[in-house]
Design an enzyme around this catalytic site. Structure first.
Site, short mmCIF file in Angstrom:
data_model
loop_
_atom_site.label_atom_id
_atom_site.label_comp_id
_atom_site.label_asym_id
_atom_site.label_seq_id
_atom_site.Cartn_x
_atom_site.Cartn_y
_atom_site.Cartn_z
N THR A 45 0.85 -1.18 0.00
CA THR A 45 0.00 0.00 0.00
C THR A 45 0.89 1.23 0.00
OG1 THR A 45 -1.64 -1.23 1.26
CG2 THR A 45 -1.87 1.16 1.26
N GLU B 228 -1.28 -15.02 -8.60
CA GLU B 228 -1.02 -16.20 -7.77
C GLU B 228 -2.05 -16.29 -6.65
OE1 GLU B 228 1.06 -18.79 -8.27
OE2 GLU B 228 -0.27 -19.42 -6.65
N LYS C 128 -8.17 -11.41 -9.28
CA LYS C 128 -7.24 -11.64 -8.16
C LYS C 128 -7.61 -10.75 -6.98
CE LYS C 128 -4.07 -12.54 -5.43
NZ LYS C 128 -4.00 -13.77 -4.66
N CYS D 126 -1.59 -9.36 2.14
CA CYS D 126 -2.43 -9.13 0.95
C CYS D 126 -3.87 -8.70 1.20
CB CYS D 126 -2.39 -10.37 0.08
SG CYS D 126 -0.73 -10.63 -0.56
P1 NAD Z 1 7.92 -10.13 -1.03
O1 NAD Z 1 8.10 -8.79 -0.46
O2 NAD Z 1 8.08 -11.35 -0.19
O3 NAD Z 1 8.90 -10.32 -2.29
C1 NAD Z 1 9.11 -9.35 -3.28
C2 NAD Z 1 10.58 -9.36 -3.65
O4 NAD Z 1 10.78 -8.51 -4.79
C3 NAD Z 1 11.51 -8.79 -2.56
O5 NAD Z 1 12.47 -9.78 -2.20
C4 NAD Z 1 12.16 -7.56 -3.21
O6 NAD Z 1 13.51 -7.38 -2.84
C5 NAD Z 1 12.06 -7.91 -4.68
N1 NAD Z 1 12.13 -6.74 -5.59
C6 NAD Z 1 11.42 -5.59 -5.51
N2 NAD Z 1 11.73 -4.79 -6.56
C7 NAD Z 1 12.66 -5.44 -7.30
C8 NAD Z 1 13.34 -5.14 -8.50
N3 NAD Z 1 13.13 -4.00 -9.16
N4 NAD Z 1 14.23 -6.05 -8.98
C9 NAD Z 1 14.45 -7.22 -8.32
N5 NAD Z 1 13.80 -7.57 -7.19
C10 NAD Z 1 12.91 -6.69 -6.68
O7 NAD Z 1 6.46 -10.13 -1.69
P2 NAD Z 1 5.51 -11.39 -1.96
O8 NAD Z 1 4.78 -11.75 -0.71
O9 NAD Z 1 6.27 -12.44 -2.68
O10 NAD Z 1 4.44 -10.74 -2.93
C11 NAD Z 1 4.76 -10.41 -4.26
C12 NAD Z 1 3.47 -10.11 -4.99
O11 NAD Z 1 2.64 -11.27 -5.03
C13 NAD Z 1 2.62 -9.01 -4.37
O12 NAD Z 1 2.00 -8.28 -5.39
C14 NAD Z 1 1.58 -9.79 -3.59
O13 NAD Z 1 0.37 -9.07 -3.45
C15 NAD Z 1 1.36 -11.00 -4.47
N6 NAD Z 1 0.88 -12.20 -3.76
C16 NAD Z 1 1.41 -12.54 -2.56
C17 NAD Z 1 0.98 -13.70 -1.93
C18 NAD Z 1 1.51 -14.11 -0.58
O14 NAD Z 1 0.98 -15.04 -0.02
N7 NAD Z 1 2.55 -13.48 -0.07
C19 NAD Z 1 0.06 -14.53 -2.56
C20 NAD Z 1 -0.44 -14.16 -3.79
C21 NAD Z 1 -0.01 -12.99 -4.39
C1 UGA Z 2 -4.54 -15.13 1.10
C2 UGA Z 2 -5.44 -15.96 0.18
O1 UGA Z 2 -5.99 -17.04 0.92
C3 UGA Z 2 -4.65 -16.49 -1.00
O2 UGA Z 2 -5.52 -17.18 -1.89
C4 UGA Z 2 -3.99 -15.32 -1.74
O3 UGA Z 2 -3.20 -15.79 -2.80
C5 UGA Z 2 -3.11 -14.56 -0.76
O4 UGA Z 2 -3.93 -14.09 0.35
C6 UGA Z 2 -2.48 -13.35 -1.34
O5 UGA Z 2 -2.96 -12.80 -2.30
O6 UGA Z 2 -1.49 -13.00 -0.74
P1 UGA Z 2 -2.73 -15.65 2.97
O7 UGA Z 2 -2.88 -14.20 3.30
O8 UGA Z 2 -1.38 -16.20 2.77
O9 UGA Z 2 -3.54 -15.99 1.64
O10 UGA Z 2 -3.43 -16.52 4.11
P2 UGA Z 2 -4.95 -16.91 4.43
O11 UGA Z 2 -4.99 -18.35 4.71
O12 UGA Z 2 -5.90 -16.40 3.45
O13 UGA Z 2 -5.19 -16.15 5.81
C7 UGA Z 2 -5.27 -14.74 5.88
C8 UGA Z 2 -5.65 -14.31 7.29
O14 UGA Z 2 -7.01 -14.63 7.56
C9 UGA Z 2 -4.83 -15.00 8.38
O15 UGA Z 2 -4.49 -14.08 9.37
C10 UGA Z 2 -5.78 -16.05 8.87
O16 UGA Z 2 -5.51 -16.44 10.18
C11 UGA Z 2 -7.11 -15.33 8.76
N1 UGA Z 2 -8.26 -16.25 8.70
C12 UGA Z 2 -8.40 -17.10 7.66
C13 UGA Z 2 -9.20 -16.22 9.71
O17 UGA Z 2 -9.10 -15.44 10.67
N2 UGA Z 2 -10.27 -17.07 9.64
C14 UGA Z 2 -10.43 -17.95 8.62
O18 UGA Z 2 -11.44 -18.69 8.62
C15 UGA Z 2 -9.47 -17.96 7.61
#
Ligand code: NAD
Ligand code: UGA
Length: 464
Positions: A95, A162, A222, A278
């Protein structure tokens, strides 16, 4: 088109595990994951698999299988971009905390940097895949940058968001409910690009689970998938307060409504509030998009999912204070868990941070035990929140590497993460170590209430 070389920019919670699985399932494709963060890359290359930068059950085995064979982690971003035919952008999209849209819009500076880098470096045609979660229409901006700053090569943009959840990422990647690929099917190059990515996933995902759409549908799906999931948690959490006021039990209510197959049982676990990197970010982003389009009612509707979540965290902290005779000044409250959910070392937006902050406002000492989160990370989380000087955070928040030590002399215990190991603790021993009366505030409803009450604990769950 048969892709032989993939680059992924961003070796985080998504880039690392996702590329590990793509490499595992496609041994003939060279997959290089690059990141600017040299320490993160060094950790991905660590010989001791326990030192990988991300804790995710099962990840070490997949990395062990593919790393060095066709999976590589590197800081040489330009080299990997140029060598790849297909490039995933998997960087963070937090954000925005400045300027227009502050506190709401997604900060796209890292994504834009990637696009500019790709444009600068690429000397052959590339398929560029948005893996990061992005506002709808971002692909247009990426295309624009690539076409106007590139070297005249062709760029096809795909959206492939993802859906993995942390803690279950390896299973989610191995057997995804669906893989979503958005692309421009109106041109033959667009169709080829879509097919190239479909082929990569087809190595292990059944064809019927690979959904292709236009780019905008994919980007928007997404954001809204997360909004729907978070909405369920806020809905059940809203009911939890009603249950506490009426004598209903939220777990019984969740079971009763979840058995309706139209509602279903998942994501109805009442809690201290959802956390993670997220849900909040993506809903705020959705709210911002709606507002920007003048859709105020749409924006307000989704914003309430966040307000409910904030309320649930506050309510939990206030309940602790009220129950401890309305003063926690000088008292010690032990936390079991700091991560935003079990089976991850990720703490971003964890409810624990906010609950700790509220209790520290009342000058309580917090002693935390989490199996996977470091003391440095906990301090960093509080410092990032920036509500008080860093030295005060260090004074009020203590960390223990042993759960029994965290509970020594505590007036109350709060469960903030549902780690399975908490259920196996010697609760009689814990009771003996704590101040009396010994209170348990179970923010996840995971402990055995009856057993704890038999020992003598005063137990308070969520929504009962
Ligand atoms: P993260 O912060 O763990 O990883 C991002 C990485 O990108 C960091 O290591 C950072 O150093 C690197 N980076 C940034 N700018 C760069 C650049 N210009 N060149 C090279 N490396 C660079 O983030 P994340 O949790 O992996 O999330 C990435 C994206 O995926 C976000 O948009 C998030 O919303 C989405 N997403 C996350 C999850 C999740 O569970 N964490 C699930 C689905 C989608
Ligand atoms: C969530 C989505 O589930 C993924 O599909 C998505 O890809 C991801 O966000 C993303 O875009 O980053 P994540 O945040 O890793 O995944 O974990 P969740 O299992 O969704 O849990 C999110 C939060 O909700 C946690 O704090 C969990 O404890 C809470 N939660 C979940 C509850 O309090 N109650 C529930 O019944 C389920």
């Amino acid at each position: 088109m048969n892709i032989k070389s993939i680059c992924c920019i961003g070796a985080g919670y998504v880039g690392g595990p996702t590329m590990a699985v793509i490499a595992q399932k496609n041994p003939d494709i060279k997959v290089t994951v690059v990141d600017l963060n040299a320490q993160r890359i060094a950790d991905w290359n660590h010989t001791d698999l326990k030192k990988l930068p991300i804790y995710e059950p099962g990840l070490d085995e997949v990395v062990a299988e593919a790393r060095g064979r066709n999976l590589f982690f590197s800081t040489e971003v330009d080299k990997a971009i140029d060598a790849a035919e297909l490039i995933f952008i998997s960087v963070n999209t937090p954000t925005k905390n400045y300027g227009a849209g502050k506190g709401m819009a997604a900060d796209l500076k890292y994504v834009e940097l990637c696009a500019r880098q790709i444009a600068k470096v690429a000397t052959s045609d590339k398929i560029v895949v948005e893996k990061s979660t992005l506002p709808v229409k971002t692909a247009e901006a990426i295309q624009n940058i690539l076409d106007h700053t590139g070297n005249g090569v062709d760029f096809q943009i795909l959206s492939n968001p993802e859906f993995l959840a942390e803690g279950t990422a390896m299973r989610d990647l191995a057997v995804p409910d669906r893989v979503l690929i958005g692309g421009d099917s109106s041109s033959s190059k667009g169709q080829q690009a879509i097919q190239a990515l479909v082929d990569i996933y087809s190595s292990w995902v059944p064809k019927e689970n690979i959904l292709t759409t236009n780019v905008w549908s994919s980007e928007l799906s997404k954001l809204t998938a997360n909004a729907f999931l978070a909405q369920r948690v806020s809905s059940i959490n809203a009911l939890s307060e009603l249950c506490e006021a009426t004598g209903a039990d939220v777990q019984e209510v969740a079971k009763a409504i979840g058995m309706d197959s139209r509602i279903g049982p998942k994501f109805l676990q009442a809690s201290v509030g959802f956390g993670g990197s997220c849900f909040q970010k993506d809903i705020l982003n959705l709210v911002y998009i709606a507002k920007s389009l003048g859709l105020d009612e749409v924006a307000d509707y989704w914003h309430h999912v966040i307000l409910m979540n904030n309320h649930q965290r506050d309510r939990f902290a206030k309940n602790i204070i009220k129950t401890l005779y309305s003063t926690v000044n000088g008292k010690t409250i032990a936390f079991l868990g700091w991560a935003f959910k079990k089976d991850t070392n990720d703490t971003r937006e964890s409810a624990a941070i906010y609950v700790a902050d509220l209790l520290m406002d009342e000058q309580a000492t917090i002693k935390v035990f989490d199996p996977k989160v470091t003391a440095t990370q906990m301090q960093a989380d509080l410092n990032y929140l920036n509500t008080r000087p860093e030295d005060e955070n260090a004074t009020y928040l203590k960390t223990e590497r042993d759960p029994y030590a965290a509970l020594e002399g505590a007036h109350a215990l709060a469960v903030l993460t549902e780690w399975d190991e908490f259920k196996t603790y010697d609760w009689q021993r814990i009771y003996n170590k704590m101040q009396k009366p010994a209170f348990v505030f179970d923010g996840r409803n995971v402990l055995d209430r009856a057993a704890l009450e038999t020992i003598g604990f005063i137990y308070k769950g969520i929504g009962s």
